[in-house]
Design a protein around this motif. Structure first.
Motif, PDB file in Angstrom:
ATOM      1  N   GLY A   1      -2.103  -5.578  -5.428  1.00  0.00           N
ATOM      2  CA  GLY A   1      -1.319  -5.947  -6.537  1.00  0.00           C
ATOM      3  C   GLY A   1      -2.168  -5.670  -7.820  1.00  0.00           C
ATOM      4  O   GLY A   1      -3.559  -5.392  -7.847  1.00  0.00           O
ATOM      5  N   ASN A   2      -1.543  -4.989  -9.048  1.00  0.00           N
ATOM      6  CA  ASN A   2      -2.115  -4.903 -10.097  1.00  0.00           C
ATOM      7  C   ASN A   2      -3.161  -3.688 -10.074  1.00  0.00           C
ATOM      8  O   ASN A   2      -4.127  -3.612 -10.895  1.00  0.00           O
ATOM      9  N   VAL A   3      -2.590  -2.698  -9.209  1.00  0.00           N
ATOM     10  CA  VAL A   3      -3.479  -1.549  -9.124  1.00  0.00           C
ATOM     11  C   VAL A   3      -2.595  -0.227  -9.688  1.00  0.00           C
ATOM     12  O   VAL A   3      -1.491  -0.163  -9.101  1.00  0.00           O
ATOM     13  N   GLU A   4      -2.955   0.593 -10.653  1.00  0.00           N
ATOM     14  CA  GLU A   4      -2.016   1.558 -10.976  1.00  0.00           C
ATOM     15  C   GLU A   4      -2.520   2.851 -10.851  1.00  0.00           C
ATOM     16  O   GLU A   4      -3.682   3.339 -10.831  1.00  0.00           O
ATOM     17  N   VAL A   5      -1.810   3.412  -9.815  1.00  0.00           N
ATOM     18  CA  VAL A   5      -2.310   5.039  -9.362  1.00  0.00           C
ATOM     19  C   VAL A   5      -1.792   5.845 -10.441  1.00  0.00           C
ATOM     20  O   VAL A   5      -0.874   5.884 -11.308  1.00  0.00           O
TER      21      VAL A   5
ATOM     22  N   VAL B   1     -11.413  -3.111 -11.738  1.00  0.00           N
ATOM     23  CA  VAL B   1      -9.671  -3.574 -11.549  1.00  0.00           C
ATOM     24  C   VAL B   1      -9.673  -4.803 -10.923  1.00  0.00           C
ATOM     25  O   VAL B   1     -10.308  -5.171  -9.623  1.00  0.00           O
ATOM     26  N   ARG B   2      -9.066  -5.904 -11.497  1.00  0.00           N
ATOM     27  CA  ARG B   2      -8.730  -7.189 -11.007  1.00  0.00           C
ATOM     28  C   ARG B   2      -7.573  -6.947  -9.917  1.00  0.00           C
ATOM     29  O   ARG B   2      -6.328  -7.028 -10.260  1.00  0.00           O
ATOM     30  N   VAL B   3      -7.830  -6.745  -8.589  1.00  0.00           N
ATOM     31  CA  VAL B   3      -6.830  -6.613  -7.476  1.00  0.00           C
ATOM     32  C   VAL B   3      -6.292  -8.089  -7.163  1.00  0.00           C
ATOM     33  O   VAL B   3      -7.052  -8.762  -6.883  1.00  0.00           O
ATOM     34  N   THR B   4      -4.934  -8.236  -6.919  1.00  0.00           N
ATOM     35  CA  THR B   4      -4.262  -9.258  -6.578  1.00  0.00           C
ATOM     36  C   THR B   4      -3.913  -9.015  -4.989  1.00  0.00           C
ATOM     37  O   THR B   4      -3.324  -7.871  -4.791  1.00  0.00           O
ATOM     38  N   ASP B   5      -3.749 -10.172  -4.381  1.00  0.00           N
ATOM     39  CA  ASP B   5      -3.319 -10.005  -2.973  1.00  0.00           C
ATOM     40  C   ASP B   5      -1.916 -10.882  -2.758  1.00  0.00           C
ATOM     41  O   ASP B   5      -1.433 -11.275  -3.749  1.00  0.00           O
TER      42      ASP B   5
ATOM     43  N   ILE C   1       0.263  -0.523  -2.249  1.00  0.00           N
ATOM     44  CA  ILE C   1      -0.452  -0.539  -3.748  1.00  0.00           C
ATOM     45  C   ILE C   1       0.737  -0.695  -4.550  1.00  0.00           C
ATOM     46  O   ILE C   1       1.733  -0.037  -4.602  1.00  0.00           O
ATOM     47  N   GLU C   2       0.401  -1.731  -5.766  1.00  0.00           N
ATOM     48  CA  GLU C   2       1.577  -2.182  -6.364  1.00  0.00           C
ATOM     49  C   GLU C   2       0.948  -2.209  -7.933  1.00  0.00           C
ATOM     50  O   GLU C   2      -0.090  -2.871  -8.207  1.00  0.00           O
ATOM     51  N   ARG C   3       1.619  -1.777  -8.912  1.00  0.00           N
ATOM     52  CA  ARG C   3       1.102  -1.619 -10.271  1.00  0.00           C
ATOM     53  C   ARG C   3       1.050  -3.011 -10.975  1.00  0.00           C
ATOM     54  O   ARG C   3       0.444  -3.569 -11.748  1.00  0.00           O
ATOM     55  N   LEU C   4       2.222  -3.874 -10.488  1.00  0.00           N
ATOM     56  CA  LEU C   4       2.334  -5.297 -11.024  1.00  0.00           C
ATOM     57  C   LEU C   4       1.582  -6.186  -9.940  1.00  0.00           C
ATOM     58  O   LEU C   4       1.346  -5.876  -8.824  1.00  0.00           O
ATOM     59  N   PRO C   5       1.274  -7.448 -10.234  1.00  0.00           N
ATOM     60  CA  PRO C   5       0.746  -8.423  -9.466  1.00  0.00           C
ATOM     61  C   PRO C   5       1.844  -8.994  -8.626  1.00  0.00           C
ATOM     62  O   PRO C   5       1.672  -9.598  -7.485  1.00  0.00           O
ATOM     63  N   THR C   6       3.219  -8.657  -9.167  1.00  0.00           N
ATOM     64  CA  THR C   6       4.262  -9.150  -8.161  1.00  0.00           C
ATOM     65  C   THR C   6       4.982  -7.970  -7.186  1.00  0.00           C
ATOM     66  O   THR C   6       4.909  -6.958  -7.910  1.00  0.00           O
TER      67      THR C   6
END
Ligand code: NAP
Length: 447
Positions: free
Chosen positions: A81-85, A401-405, A40-45
């Motif tokens: 990506g794009n998911v902030e805990v 939440v718009r999750v990116t893979d 899980i990552e806060r940024l899409p990158t």
């Protein structure tokens, strides 16, 4: 990767897609056959500090991204990506959903100087300034003040060297870098001619590594200079043979800087030792830094009472980092890591990398960390029938939440490579909205 709603496998969440996160994922994937791992990552990158901390002119260091990409593409690994805990999902929720959660999100905040004037315009922490030139979305709007001849960098670690080098390189020297487009443009018209790197201890106490130090002696438009009176002739005694060898190599660099002609280039990187900042001076903005001369006695730094001012239009404090206090977890007294017992925070919750041990070491140091924590988790955690990804997906969907893979990241990467200026490897997006818009455009083009 197939559905993960069954209760017959171990389900792991690793938070933070930097080096510590990737090495942990790699170990878990190898050590726990059949497990499912969500990164899980806060940024899409992805890639954390490899993308936004490693200097943009150190491209070969960034090659490790290829290894990390292979880990992300393992069949039992999923990149979210794009998911902030803490914003999109809480730590408590992750603990409900996964058999084990590993925090690998580093120490992202700047350590404070804790001196008067620290909040004046023109004073930046290294996380801010490095994030700015590396196109980190959090710092893209920093707009640093590069309009005066003097710049002061506080701290004697490799981050201070990175910042000094980036401030001192010519447009041509930065051509093959992936520095943010706006930083490239701003640095091209920078007024900075004198970068002062100031350490509170002596040259032999500096934490610079020799390769990084030596690079400062090879710049095209800048010369590295040191005051001969501050540079000893020999390393002296009292060090282990290994430390002595390392210090002798750094001393060679400092000795050559002490012989250099400050007038030989248009720009100078000036080393100043045994001086600690006591006040940032200025009214509307920073005008100078006041330093106090120091002595190092029995390993401790003591002020002598003698002060001097270094005029400057900007300051970068490269003095270390602080941990983010996740969902109420206790931060260690040092401020730079979470309280943990060799990686364990509480049952089912682990920590790795800088967030576990503080901001030190190289990228490879995280490999050992990841291996240790991965092995520990596999030994300690049993299958408990938790739902894993299926439950997280539904929760994030409900919250909009718009999750990116990882395929999305590859699309962003292709667009960055396609936009690269001549000679550069890529032109990074610096805004999350632009990354998502790029994905939208790519999808529309396919539809
Ligand atoms: P660092 O190596 O820990 O250096 C921090 C510096 O700040 C030290 O000189 C420290 O002095 C000084 N400092 C701390 N508090 C201070 C204060 N209040 N006032 C004045 N000076 C203060 O940290 P870093 O440069 O941020 O680097 C972090 C890690 O990343 C390191 O392991 C580094 O090697 C690594 N890194 C590696 C590379 C590379 O390999 N190219 C590039 C960048 C970073 P004291 O020694 O007196 O505490």
């Amino acid at each position: 990767m197939s559905g993960t709603g069954d209760g017959s496998t171990l389900k792991f969440a690793v938070v933070g897609a930097g080096p510590a996160g990737f090495y942990t994922v790699e170990t878990l994937a190898a050590a726990c056959p059949g497990c499912r791992i969500d990164l899980i990552e806060r940024l899409p990158t992805p890639f954390g500090l490899v993308r936004s901390g490693v200097a943009p002119d150190h491209q070969s260091t960034k090659n490790i991204q290829e290894t990390f990409a292979k880990i992300a593409e393992l069949p039992n690994v999923r990149f979210l990506g794009n998911v902030e805990v803490g914003r999109d999902v809480t730590l408590a929720e992750l603990n409900e959903i996964y058999d084990a959660v590993v925090l690998a999100s580093g120490a992202p905040h700047d350590a404070p100087l804790a001196i008067p004037g620290e909040r004046l315009r023109g004073v930046y922490g290294a996380a801010q300034f490095v994030g700015w030139y590396n196109a980190h979305p959090d710092f893209a709007a920093l707009d640093p003040m590069l309009d005066r001849a003097g710049a002061v960098i506080i701290g004697n670690g490799n981050v201070a060297i990175d910042v000094a080098r980036v401030l001192s390189k010519s447009v041509e020297e930065l051509a093959a870098s992936d520095i943010a487009a706006y930083a490239r443009a701003r640095l091209a018209v920078s007024s900075i001619t004198d970068v002062h790197i100031v350490g509170r201890r002596g040259p032999l106490d500096a934490k610079f590594t020799t390769i990084e130090l030596g690079e400062l002696g090879e710049l095209k438009e800048a010369v590295a200079v040191a005051d001969p009176a501050q540079i000893p002739e020999t390393v002296g005694d009292g060090f282990s043979p290994r430390d002595k060898r390392v210090k002798a190599k750094n001393l060679d660099c400092f000795q050559s800087f002490a012989k250099a002609d400050a007038a030989s280039r248009a720009r100078r990187i000036r080393f100043q030792f045994n001086a600690r900042p006591v006040e940032i001076l200025g009214q509307e903005r920073v005008e100078a830094v006041r330093f106090e001369r120091t002595q190092v006695i029995a390993g401790g730094v003591t002020g002598t009472g003698e002060t001097f001012d270094v005029p400057c239009g900007m300051v970068v404090a490269a003095i270390g980092y602080r941990a983010h206090p996740f969902d109420g977890l206790a931060v260690a007294e040092s401020g730079d890591r979470l309280r943990n017992d060799n990686g364990l925070i509480r049952s089912g919750l682990y920590v790795v990398g800088w967030l576990k041990r503080g901001p030190s070491g190289k990228i490879g140091t995280n490999r050992n960390d990841g291996e240790e924590i991965g092995a520990r988790i596999c030994a300690e955690v049993a299958i408990s029938g938790k739902p894993g990804f299926a439950a997280l997906e539904s929760l994030l969907h409900k919250r909009g939440v718009r999750v990116t893979d990882f395929a999305d990241w590859k699309m962003i990467e292709r667009a960055e490579i396609a936009a690269a200026p001549p000679g550069a490897p890529r032109q990074k997006f610096a805004r999350i909205a632009d990354m998502l818009a790029c994905l939208d455009r790519a999808r529309e083009a396919v539809a």
